[in-house]
Structure formats: structure tokens, C-alpha cells
Write an enzyme that holds these catalytic residues in place. Sequence first.
Site, PDB file in Angstrom:
ATOM      1  N   ARG A 226       0.843  -1.192   0.000  1.00 44.66           N
ATOM      2  CA  ARG A 226       0.000   0.000   0.000  1.00 44.66           C
ATOM      3  C   ARG A 226       0.883   1.248   0.000  1.00 44.66           C
ATOM      4  O   ARG A 226       1.960   1.260   0.611  1.00 44.66           O
ATOM      5  CB  ARG A 226      -0.910   0.033   1.240  1.00 44.66           C
ATOM      6  CG  ARG A 226      -2.061  -0.964   1.208  1.00 44.66           C
ATOM      7  CD  ARG A 226      -3.118  -0.610   0.170  1.00 44.66           C
ATOM      8  NE  ARG A 226      -4.241  -1.527   0.178  1.00 44.66           N
ATOM      9  CZ  ARG A 226      -4.384  -2.577  -0.649  1.00 44.66           C
ATOM     10  NH1 ARG A 226      -3.463  -2.840  -1.558  1.00 44.66           N
ATOM     11  NH2 ARG A 226      -5.458  -3.341  -0.577  1.00 44.66           N
ATOM     12  N   HIS A 274      -0.859   0.020  -9.757  1.00 49.42           N
ATOM     13  CA  HIS A 274      -1.539  -0.908  -8.826  1.00 49.42           C
ATOM     14  C   HIS A 274      -2.035  -2.144  -9.586  1.00 49.42           C
ATOM     15  O   HIS A 274      -3.231  -2.416  -9.647  1.00 49.42           O
ATOM     16  CB  HIS A 274      -2.706  -0.199  -8.109  1.00 49.42           C
ATOM     17  CG  HIS A 274      -3.103  -0.912  -6.839  1.00 49.42           C
ATOM     18  ND1 HIS A 274      -3.474  -0.255  -5.700  1.00 49.42           N
ATOM     19  CD2 HIS A 274      -3.182  -2.230  -6.534  1.00 49.42           C
ATOM     20  CE1 HIS A 274      -3.771  -1.134  -4.747  1.00 49.42           C
ATOM     21  NE2 HIS A 274      -3.596  -2.352  -5.240  1.00 49.42           N
TER      22      HIS A 274
HETATM   23  P1  NAP Z   1      -1.553 -11.643   4.851  1.00 51.48           P
HETATM   24  O1  NAP Z   1      -1.733 -13.062   4.440  1.00 51.48           O
HETATM   25  O2  NAP Z   1      -2.502 -11.070   5.837  1.00 51.48           O
HETATM   26  O3  NAP Z   1      -0.051 -11.504   5.394  1.00 51.48           O
HETATM   27  C1  NAP Z   1       0.375 -10.409   6.108  1.00 51.48           C
HETATM   28  C2  NAP Z   1       1.769 -10.661   6.665  1.00 51.48           C
HETATM   29  O4  NAP Z   1       2.222  -9.462   7.307  1.00 51.48           O
HETATM   30  C3  NAP Z   1       1.802 -11.767   7.736  1.00 51.48           C
HETATM   31  O5  NAP Z   1       2.950 -12.551   7.577  1.00 51.48           O
HETATM   32  C4  NAP Z   1       1.866 -10.978   9.040  1.00 51.48           C
HETATM   33  O6  NAP Z   1       2.543 -11.644  10.093  1.00 51.48           O
HETATM   34  C5  NAP Z   1       2.673  -9.778   8.619  1.00 51.48           C
HETATM   35  N1  NAP Z   1       2.431  -8.634   9.515  1.00 51.48           N
HETATM   36  C6  NAP Z   1       1.280  -7.952   9.702  1.00 51.48           C
HETATM   37  N2  NAP Z   1       1.452  -6.978  10.622  1.00 51.48           N
HETATM   38  C7  NAP Z   1       2.735  -7.053  11.021  1.00 51.48           C
HETATM   39  C8  NAP Z   1       3.516  -6.327  11.950  1.00 51.48           C
HETATM   40  N3  NAP Z   1       3.004  -5.320  12.673  1.00 51.48           N
HETATM   41  N4  NAP Z   1       4.791  -6.692  12.118  1.00 51.48           N
HETATM   42  C9  NAP Z   1       5.318  -7.723  11.412  1.00 51.48           C
HETATM   43  N5  NAP Z   1       4.636  -8.451  10.505  1.00 51.48           N
HETATM   44  C10 NAP Z   1       3.357  -8.110  10.323  1.00 51.48           C
HETATM   45  O7  NAP Z   1      -1.598 -10.692   3.570  1.00 51.48           O
HETATM   46  P2  NAP Z   1      -1.280 -11.048   2.048  1.00 51.48           P
HETATM   47  O8  NAP Z   1      -2.409 -11.755   1.410  1.00 51.48           O
HETATM   48  O9  NAP Z   1       0.050 -11.685   1.973  1.00 51.48           O
HETATM   49  O10 NAP Z   1      -1.270  -9.570   1.415  1.00 51.48           O
HETATM   50  C11 NAP Z   1      -0.419  -8.564   1.918  1.00 51.48           C
HETATM   51  C12 NAP Z   1      -0.835  -7.191   1.407  1.00 51.48           C
HETATM   52  O11 NAP Z   1      -0.516  -7.067   0.026  1.00 51.48           O
HETATM   53  C13 NAP Z   1      -2.338  -6.908   1.443  1.00 51.48           C
HETATM   54  O12 NAP Z   1      -2.758  -6.507   2.725  1.00 51.48           O
HETATM   55  C14 NAP Z   1      -2.494  -5.802   0.413  1.00 51.48           C
HETATM   56  O13 NAP Z   1      -2.375  -4.556   1.018  1.00 51.48           O
HETATM   57  C15 NAP Z   1      -1.317  -6.039  -0.527  1.00 51.48           C
HETATM   58  N6  NAP Z   1      -1.749  -6.448  -1.874  1.00 51.48           N
HETATM   59  C16 NAP Z   1      -1.432  -5.648  -2.932  1.00 51.48           C
HETATM   60  C17 NAP Z   1      -1.788  -6.027  -4.206  1.00 51.48           C
HETATM   61  C18 NAP Z   1      -1.415  -5.196  -5.398  1.00 51.48           C
HETATM   62  O14 NAP Z   1      -1.883  -5.447  -6.510  1.00 51.48           O
HETATM   63  N7  NAP Z   1      -0.547  -4.228  -5.243  1.00 51.48           N
HETATM   64  C19 NAP Z   1      -2.502  -7.225  -4.406  1.00 51.48           C
HETATM   65  C20 NAP Z   1      -2.809  -7.998  -3.313  1.00 51.48           C
HETATM   66  C21 NAP Z   1      -2.428  -7.613  -2.042  1.00 51.48           C
HETATM   67  P3  NAP Z   1       1.954 -13.019  10.737  1.00 51.48           P
HETATM   68  O15 NAP Z   1       2.011 -14.037   9.630  1.00 51.48           O
HETATM   69  O16 NAP Z   1       2.901 -13.331  11.813  1.00 51.48           O
HETATM   70  O17 NAP Z   1       0.567 -12.708  11.179  1.00 51.48           O
HETATM   71  C1  GLV Z   2      -5.122  -5.305  -3.971  1.00 49.64           C
HETATM   72  O1  GLV Z   2      -4.497  -4.331  -3.758  1.00 49.64           O
HETATM   73  C2  GLV Z   2      -5.581  -6.217  -2.974  1.00 49.64           C
HETATM   74  O2  GLV Z   2      -5.466  -5.901  -1.777  1.00 49.64           O
HETATM   75  O3  GLV Z   2      -6.086  -7.287  -3.334  1.00 49.64           O
END
Ligand code: NAP
Ligand code: GLV
Length: 311
Positions: A226, A274
Site C-alpha cells: 500500500r 496498482h
Molecule cells: P496476509 O496473508 O494477511 O499476510 C500479512 C503478513 O504481514 C503476515 O505474515 C503478518 O505476520 C505480517 N504482519 C502484519 N502486521 C505485522 C507487523 N506489525 N509486524 C510484522 N509483521 C506483520 O496478507 P497477504 O495476502 O500476503 O497480502 C499482503 C498485502 O498485500 C495486502 O494486505 C495488500 O495490502 C497487498 N496487496 C497488494 C496487491 C497489489 O496489486 N498491489 C494485491 C494484493 C495484495 P503473521 O504471519 O505473523 O501474522
Molecule cells: C489489492 O491491492 C488487494 O489488496 O487485493
Amino acid sequence: MKIVFCCTNTKADLWLEGFRLALPGVDIWEWQAAEAGQTPKLADHAVVWSPPQAFIDEQKQLQNLFNIGAGVDALLRLQLPAAMNIVRLNDAGMSMQMSEYVCHAVIRQFREFDDYQSDTQAQRWSYRKPSVRSEFAVGVLGAGVLGSKVAEALQQFQFPVNVWSRSAKQIQGVKSFTGQVQLPDFLKATRVLVNLLPLTAETENILNRANLQQLQKNAYLINVARGRHLVDQDLLDLLDEGHMAGAMLDVFRVEPLPQDHAFWKHPKISITPHTSARTLRDESIAQIASKIQTVYQGLPIEGRVDKVRGY
Ligand code: NAP
Ligand code: GLV
């Protein structure tokens, strides 16, 4: 089963058609704000992306908000009734796209492809000394659904890979760092920093000068999470001071990125709109429909968001 669809900037028709095929007999419609004096039709579940507060205020009987993305920060900015659950998309084709994007960006920097591009334009035949792979450690902030897959994909190219998360991870060949205490060691070990954290009160502005300047000299930043994780001016300063070598950015504090933003013309910044991991309609419909059926069987579903933790 009544489902309302409220996804900003998304054409509803093909989504509605897909859900009707996946859930025969479902009553699904696209949300329109009720006219004054009109009684709104209330649904049991919603399929959403960045809905307005007026939608939540009207649809008081919703049990689940099925988000058609991984990040739920836009939903958590709304006032939600305590009983309304948020369910995020779990991968649904995103981890492969994210792995492609991040591996591309890392290799592009490692192999100096941007410099060869400049040479092409200048019709210059010029070799560069190969970079040393062991000096190109990639650090992934966030090792959840996407970060863990990206860490695995990067290993195909034999880069040293570290991850940082709240809880310890066991990913073959990857070193896991946890919590604020280990953040400095993680940053010091990193040449290319990939951000895949959720946007929460704890992670907002985490890509700031104090943290970025702990990265190794000539560090490269890949922000695919983000825009509000990054303090824009701190990145610009560190690039201009020569501590950082470049950045590939997919997300911004304001989207679309305003025309007058300094990132557009910076020679060391690459921008994508994005798009690093798009929501794939068919995969998302299949996943959400399957979760809805699971809810009706009274079983737990994957991807329920902890509203206090923020992801
Ligand atoms: P997720 O499965 O919720 O994983 C989040 C990770 O961040 C987990 O490993 C979590 O730790 C860690 N985390 C959260 N808060 C933390 C903190 N305070 N300190 C240290 N580690 C922390 O999310 P995801 O599916 O991988 O997606 C991640 C992000 O990518 C989304 O939230 C979104 O904003 C972004 N995204 C962007 C796009 C794009 O097109 N640009 C697309 C999809 C997603 P734990 O495992 O220990 O809980
Ligand atoms: C895209 O940014 C998503 O969070 O899926």
C-alpha cells in the site's frame, strides 16, 4: 440466500452472472442507494470492494463482507457493526502474479536491465561487471499468503531470502525474523526490500528514513502493498543522497498517482498502476462461492479478518 454486490470501479454484470452459475438459486443484485422513503432490500452477505459507509449503514443484516481483494484496509476505515465479519480473498491467483512481478523487479535490478535499456537508446555496446548473487539478499516484509509464496519463488533464482513477520515462519531455505526487536537485523541484511505487509496502524509509514537507511548501500525498494506504507519524501531523499539505488512502486498514497508527483519523472523510480496482483474474476467467484457454501454448512472458513489486528 441473498447477496448484494457493491464493488467500486468494478462492472457488476459478469460477476453477477458468475455467482448465479456458481450458486444456483441465489438472489444476487448490484447495490444502488435507496431513494428517500424507499425500503431497501436487505442481503445476508455482500461481495465488496471499497464500499461507501452508506452501504454498510443501509445493509444492517449482513453476516459477511466478502472482499474481492487481499487488503482490507478500506473496509476497516468504515464503521462496521461488531457482528459483521470481513473475509479476505486468499490468493485466488494473486500469489503467482505477485511472484512474477517481484522476481521481475529483483532480476531487473540485479542484471542492470534498466542500464542496458539506456545503452540501447544510445546505441552503446557496453558490458557491465556481473553483480554478486550472495550480495543481493532480498528481504520480504510480510510472510503471509503472498509474502511466503514470493519468498519461495525468489529462491528459484538462488537469491538469499529473508522474511519479516509478526510470528516466526518455517519456509525452506528462508531466514525468518520477527517483531520490532528483530527489524534492525532484518533491514541490515537486506539489499532489496519487498513490502507485502497489510496496511495497519502498526505498519503505516514503516518505509521511512529511519528504517530505509538501515538497508545495505545501493538498496532497492519494491513496494507492492500500500502507498501509505511509504513516506514518499524519505525515499526521494535517500535516492538523491545515493544510499538507495532505485525503486519499483506499484501502490501510492493517492491513486491514480497525481500528475505533478515527483515519482513520475525520477530516473531511478519505475511505476506501475496498482497492478502487481490483480483480482481474477473467475478464481475469486469460485473461492467466495465455496466459502458461502461452507458458511451454510456451519463450518469455519479461511480468510476471516481479525478486525482488531487489522488483517
Ligand atoms: P496476509 O496473508 O494477511 O499476510 C500479512 C503478513 O504481514 C503476515 O505474515 C503478518 O505476520 C505480517 N504482519 C502484519 N502486521 C505485522 C507487523 N506489525 N509486524 C510484522 N509483521 C506483520 O496478507 P497477504 O495476502 O500476503 O497480502 C499482503 C498485502 O498485500 C495486502 O494486505 C495488500 O495490502 C497487498 N496487496 C497488494 C496487491 C497489489 O496489486 N498491489 C494485491 C494484493 C495484495 P503473521 O504471519 O505473523 O501474522
Ligand atoms: C489489492 O491491492 C488487494 O489488496 O487485493
